[in-house]
Design an enzyme around this catalytic site. Structure first.
Site, PDB file in Angstrom:
ATOM      1  CG  HIS A   1      -8.778  -1.468  -5.519  1.00 48.63           C
ATOM      2  ND1 HIS A   1      -9.363  -1.714  -4.300  1.00 48.63           N
ATOM      3  CD2 HIS A   1      -9.738  -1.661  -6.454  1.00 48.63           C
ATOM      4  CE1 HIS A   1     -10.627  -2.047  -4.494  1.00 48.63           C
ATOM      5  NE2 HIS A   1     -10.885  -2.017  -5.795  1.00 48.63           N
TER       6      HIS A   1
ATOM      7  CE1 TYR B   1      -3.386  -2.748   0.137  1.00 46.58           C
ATOM      8  CE2 TYR B   1      -2.641  -3.249   2.357  1.00 46.58           C
ATOM      9  CZ  TYR B   1      -3.405  -3.567   1.245  1.00 46.58           C
ATOM     10  OH  TYR B   1      -4.176  -4.693   1.252  1.00 46.58           O
TER      11      TYR B   1
END
Ligand code: CA2
Length: 168
Positions: free
Chosen positions: A121, A44
């Site tokens: 995302h 991430y």
């Protein structure tokens, strides 16, 4: 619910002298995205959610659009807030987090708003475990950006604004 940012609606004049309303976009961050920057940077990245929101706010200002931003770890709270977007917002930028792969309720409320939705995302969900390959949101989204990290939010915002500015 945390990180609710309200930016006042601004009226502006178009070239032909009519008053037009500034676009208002709801930015939704799903469960666990408040942990960004603290764990799993390999998936991430290292930016925190506050940094992502600050960068988005700066880009929104340049584009002349208003943002309302929420993060919640609770599905029902997200559903309630998205219901409120009806009649208030012009589009939705959403990273549904893990609810991407599980939540019919989230998909249903996104459809109910009738608003254009861009799904974001940070990671490329198709390059990860197979349970992440299915999204309940993607089929009803205007578009999906997956795997481009924090910059994906900016690309998504630009795409949404470009779509909203398209003549009907
Ligand atoms: O890649 C994405 O943005 C995801 O939406 C993130 C979700 C994941 O379930 C999706 O499959 C893909 C997870 C959000 C949790 O974020 C964390 C951040 C730091 C540490 C732990 C979790």
């Amino acid at each position: 619910m945390t990180d609710v940012t309200d930016v006042t609606r601004v009226e502006k004049r178009s070239d032909v002298g009519q008053t037009t309303r500034e676009f208002r976009i709801l930015v939704v961050h799903g469960p666990n995205l408040n942990l960004l920057g603290k764990r799993e940077p390999e998936h991430y990245g290292s930016e925190t959610l506050a940094e992502i929101d600050a960068n988005l706010a700066a880009r929104a200002k340049d584009l002349g659009v208003a943002l309302d931003t929420i993060q919640s770890n609770h599905e029902g709270e997200l559903v309630d807030r998205i219901q409120e977007a009806m009649g208030q917002s012009d589009g939705i930028l959403i990273n549904p987090g893990g609810l991407t792969h599980s939540s019919v309720a989230l998909r249903d409320v996104l459809v109910a708003t009738g608003l254009p939705v861009v799904e974001i995302h940070l990671s490329n969900i198709y390059a990860r475990e197979s349970f992440r390959h299915h999204s309940y949101v993607s089929p009803i989204a205007l578009g999906v950006i997956s795997g481009l990290g924090a910059e994906g939010y900016r690309f998504g915002l630009e795409a949404l604004v470009s779509q909203l500015n398209r003549p009907a």
